[in-house]
Scaffold this motif. Structure first.
Motif, PDB file in Angstrom:
ATOM      1  N   ASN A 165       9.993   0.960 -50.363  1.00 55.80           N
ATOM      2  CA  ASN A 165       9.188   1.931 -51.082  1.00 55.80           C
ATOM      3  C   ASN A 165       9.461   3.356 -50.654  1.00 55.80           C
ATOM      4  O   ASN A 165      10.598   3.790 -50.689  1.00 55.80           O
ATOM      5  CB  ASN A 165       7.706   1.591 -50.939  1.00 55.80           C
ATOM      6  CG  ASN A 165       7.025   1.666 -52.298  1.00 55.80           C
ATOM      7  OD1 ASN A 165       7.606   2.177 -53.233  1.00 55.80           O
ATOM      8  ND2 ASN A 165       5.827   1.186 -52.409  1.00 55.80           N
ATOM      9  N   ASN A 166       8.455   4.096 -50.198  1.00 53.90           N
ATOM     10  CA  ASN A 166       8.650   5.533 -50.014  1.00 53.90           C
ATOM     11  C   ASN A 166       9.505   5.889 -48.811  1.00 53.90           C
ATOM     12  O   ASN A 166       9.858   7.049 -48.628  1.00 53.90           O
ATOM     13  CB  ASN A 166       7.289   6.224 -49.884  1.00 53.90           C
ATOM     14  CG  ASN A 166       6.446   5.975 -51.115  1.00 53.90           C
ATOM     15  OD1 ASN A 166       6.998   5.872 -52.215  1.00 53.90           O
ATOM     16  ND2 ASN A 166       5.154   5.857 -50.950  1.00 53.90           N
ATOM     17  N   HIS A 167       9.819   4.924 -48.003  1.00 51.73           N
ATOM     18  CA  HIS A 167      10.623   5.218 -46.822  1.00 51.73           C
ATOM     19  C   HIS A 167      11.983   4.555 -46.901  1.00 51.73           C
ATOM     20  O   HIS A 167      12.581   4.248 -45.882  1.00 51.73           O
ATOM     21  CB  HIS A 167       9.878   4.801 -45.555  1.00 51.73           C
ATOM     22  CG  HIS A 167       8.553   5.492 -45.438  1.00 51.73           C
ATOM     23  ND1 HIS A 167       8.458   6.867 -45.391  1.00 51.73           N
ATOM     24  CD2 HIS A 167       7.300   5.036 -45.414  1.00 51.73           C
ATOM     25  CE1 HIS A 167       7.181   7.196 -45.330  1.00 51.73           C
ATOM     26  NE2 HIS A 167       6.464   6.108 -45.344  1.00 51.73           N
ATOM     27  N   GLY A 168      12.457   4.329 -48.078  1.00 49.94           N
ATOM     28  CA  GLY A 168      13.786   3.751 -48.228  1.00 49.94           C
ATOM     29  C   GLY A 168      13.787   2.310 -47.806  1.00 49.94           C
ATOM     30  O   GLY A 168      13.339   1.436 -48.539  1.00 49.94           O
ATOM     31  N   LEU A 169      14.242   2.089 -46.606  1.00 55.83           N
ATOM     32  CA  LEU A 169      14.395   0.717 -46.147  1.00 55.83           C
ATOM     33  C   LEU A 169      14.341   0.739 -44.620  1.00 55.83           C
ATOM     34  O   LEU A 169      15.191   1.341 -43.981  1.00 55.83           O
ATOM     35  CB  LEU A 169      15.769   0.220 -46.606  1.00 55.83           C
ATOM     36  CG  LEU A 169      16.178  -1.178 -46.255  1.00 55.83           C
ATOM     37  CD1 LEU A 169      15.215  -2.190 -46.831  1.00 55.83           C
ATOM     38  CD2 LEU A 169      17.574  -1.441 -46.816  1.00 55.83           C
TER      39      LEU A 169
ATOM     40  N   ASP B 292      12.605  13.101 -42.518  1.00 54.24           N
ATOM     41  CA  ASP B 292      13.000  13.247 -43.916  1.00 54.24           C
ATOM     42  C   ASP B 292      12.968  14.715 -44.327  1.00 54.24           C
ATOM     43  O   ASP B 292      12.418  15.560 -43.611  1.00 54.24           O
ATOM     44  CB  ASP B 292      12.067  12.418 -44.803  1.00 54.24           C
ATOM     45  CG  ASP B 292      12.715  12.127 -46.150  1.00 54.24           C
ATOM     46  OD1 ASP B 292      13.962  12.103 -46.219  1.00 54.24           O
ATOM     47  OD2 ASP B 292      11.985  11.955 -47.130  1.00 54.24           O
ATOM     48  N   CYS B 293      13.571  14.998 -45.470  1.00 57.41           N
ATOM     49  CA  CYS B 293      13.546  16.356 -46.006  1.00 57.41           C
ATOM     50  C   CYS B 293      13.278  16.237 -47.508  1.00 57.41           C
ATOM     51  O   CYS B 293      14.210  16.022 -48.289  1.00 57.41           O
ATOM     52  CB  CYS B 293      14.867  17.072 -45.723  1.00 57.41           C
ATOM     53  SG  CYS B 293      14.893  18.718 -46.437  1.00 57.41           S
ATOM     54  N   PRO B 294      11.999  16.364 -47.917  1.00 52.66           N
ATOM     55  CA  PRO B 294      11.652  16.167 -49.329  1.00 52.66           C
ATOM     56  C   PRO B 294      12.426  17.090 -50.272  1.00 52.66           C
ATOM     57  O   PRO B 294      12.792  16.691 -51.385  1.00 52.66           O
ATOM     58  CB  PRO B 294      10.153  16.470 -49.370  1.00 52.66           C
ATOM     59  CG  PRO B 294       9.676  16.195 -47.981  1.00 52.66           C
ATOM     60  CD  PRO B 294      10.807  16.566 -47.071  1.00 52.66           C
TER      61      PRO B 294
ATOM     62  N   LEU C  53      12.811   3.636 -37.337  1.00 53.08           N
ATOM     63  CA  LEU C  53      12.262   2.314 -37.007  1.00 53.08           C
ATOM     64  C   LEU C  53      10.873   2.099 -37.586  1.00 53.08           C
ATOM     65  O   LEU C  53      10.371   0.975 -37.634  1.00 53.08           O
ATOM     66  CB  LEU C  53      12.206   2.130 -35.485  1.00 53.08           C
ATOM     67  CG  LEU C  53      13.552   2.067 -34.781  1.00 53.08           C
ATOM     68  CD1 LEU C  53      13.353   1.984 -33.275  1.00 53.08           C
ATOM     69  CD2 LEU C  53      14.352   0.872 -35.283  1.00 53.08           C
ATOM     70  N   ASP C  54      10.205   3.195 -37.958  1.00 54.86           N
ATOM     71  CA  ASP C  54       8.881   3.047 -38.560  1.00 54.86           C
ATOM     72  C   ASP C  54       8.628   4.216 -39.519  1.00 54.86           C
ATOM     73  O   ASP C  54       9.437   5.147 -39.609  1.00 54.86           O
ATOM     74  CB  ASP C  54       7.785   2.937 -37.486  1.00 54.86           C
ATOM     75  CG  ASP C  54       7.702   4.161 -36.592  1.00 54.86           C
ATOM     76  OD1 ASP C  54       7.810   5.290 -37.104  1.00 54.86           O
ATOM     77  OD2 ASP C  54       7.529   4.003 -35.366  1.00 54.86           O
ATOM     78  N   ALA C  55       7.482   4.138 -40.194  1.00 55.70           N
ATOM     79  CA  ALA C  55       7.193   5.115 -41.246  1.00 55.70           C
ATOM     80  C   ALA C  55       7.050   6.530 -40.693  1.00 55.70           C
ATOM     81  O   ALA C  55       7.499   7.499 -41.317  1.00 55.70           O
ATOM     82  CB  ALA C  55       5.924   4.700 -41.984  1.00 55.70           C
TER      83      ALA C  55
ATOM     84  N   GLY D  32      13.250   8.737 -52.803  1.00 54.62           N
ATOM     85  CA  GLY D  32      13.156   8.222 -51.442  1.00 54.62           C
ATOM     86  C   GLY D  32      13.204   6.707 -51.340  1.00 54.62           C
ATOM     87  O   GLY D  32      13.323   6.170 -50.251  1.00 54.62           O
ATOM     88  N   ALA D  33      13.087   5.981 -52.469  1.00 53.09           N
ATOM     89  CA  ALA D  33      13.105   4.516 -52.363  1.00 53.09           C
ATOM     90  C   ALA D  33      14.533   4.001 -52.201  1.00 53.09           C
ATOM     91  O   ALA D  33      14.740   2.890 -51.744  1.00 53.09           O
ATOM     92  CB  ALA D  33      12.456   3.867 -53.570  1.00 53.09           C
TER      93      ALA D  33
END
Ligand SMILES: Cc1ncc(COP(=O)(O)O)c(C=O)c1O
Length: 262
Positions: free
Chosen positions: A32-36, A206-208, A197-199, A229-230
């Motif tokens: 989801n919002n953090h890729g994988l 990240d860089c929106p 490793l975590d959200a 971002g997914a």
């Protein structure tokens, strides 16, 4: 409700040791919002052991990860849990979700409480307005029976591998130290050499603005990244040409990003 970072076994084990946690809910790999975000080796089995040891239930949310293969990551990785939840891809776009559980939990849910002297109102209610509705069930039957075949999963996984390899090649050729992760048909790009490793790590690194620019750059060249971002996911109808088109635009974007940012 306690929120514990993914991959932090010590934090979750510490909470479970109190023996008052009914259920642990997690995706087997965060999407989801953090890729994988993949579990570190041994995390899922240690989590399962911790829930068994302390009397908690484990629920695996495979709503997203069912696209990885028949049976989701539960089957691919041989995971053990008490509940599995699926959705999204099972009905090919028609709203539908489903859950499975162990026999003993099913018996508990279906147990006739009145036989033990409890009121009918004390039973555990399951169901809902659209529960088992015919349209969703027909869509799920068609999707699972005719579309999400073993061959289709093999096809999307092979193209996922092709996509990740091409993205990694572009980064290496440009000397950009970002990382690409791939899980079957899903890929994800991170703006750091090592994936998070975590959200919280994912959010911090990240860089929106960069993501939005990437999306716009891709849209202007005929590629629509559906969810920011997914990360790209190879769909069943996608071809090697579609993957290459994505990878070609990525290569152009990386060249510009490198020139502008590095
Ligand atoms: C991991 C995960 N589980 C469950 C859901 C919920 O799906 P729905 O929107 O159908 O309730 C989502 C939604 O995106 C999700 O990302």
């Amino acid at each position: 409700v306690h929120v514990v970072p993914f991959n932090d076994l010590a934090a979750v084990a510490q909470l479970l040791e109190r023996e008052d946690v009914a259920l642990v809910l997690t995706e087997p790999a965060m999407t989801n919002n953090h890729g994988l975000i993949e579990p570190v080796p041994g995390f899922m089995s240690a989590l399962r052991d911790a829930t068994l040891r302390t009397g908690s239930l484990l629920a695996l949310d495979e709503t997203h990860t069912l696209v990885c293969g028949p049976g989701g990551l539960t089957r691919a990785w041989g995971l053990d849990s008490d509940f599995v939840i699926v959705g999204k891809s099972i009905a090919g776009g028609v709203p539908c979700g489903a859950y499975g559980m162990t026999d003993s939990l099913a018996e508990a849910l279906e147990y006739d409480v009145t036989s033990a002297g409890f009121r009918y109102a004390d039973r555990i209610a399951t169901g809902g307005t659209l529960f088992g509705n015919p349209l969703s069930i027909v869509a799920a039957r068609a999707t699972l029976g005719r579309i999400l075949t073993d061959d289709a999963y093999a096809h999307t996984a092979a193209l996922g591998y092709r996509l990740a390899a091409r993205l990694q090649e572009s980064l290496a050729a440009a000397g950009v130290e970002w990382s690409v992760r791939q899980l079957f048909c899903r890929c994800a790009l991170f703006f750091t050499p090592a994936p998070p490793l975590d959200a919280a790590q994912a959010r911090r690194r990240d860089c929106p603005l960069l993501r939005r620019w990437q999306r716009l750059f891709f849209a202007n060249r005929g590629v629509w990244d559906a969810i920011v971002g997914a990360g790209p996911t190879v769909a069943v109808p996608a071809t090697a040409d579609d993957v290459d088109q994505y990878a070609d635009v990525f290569e152009q974007w990386i060249a510009q990003a490198r020139a502008l940012l590095m």
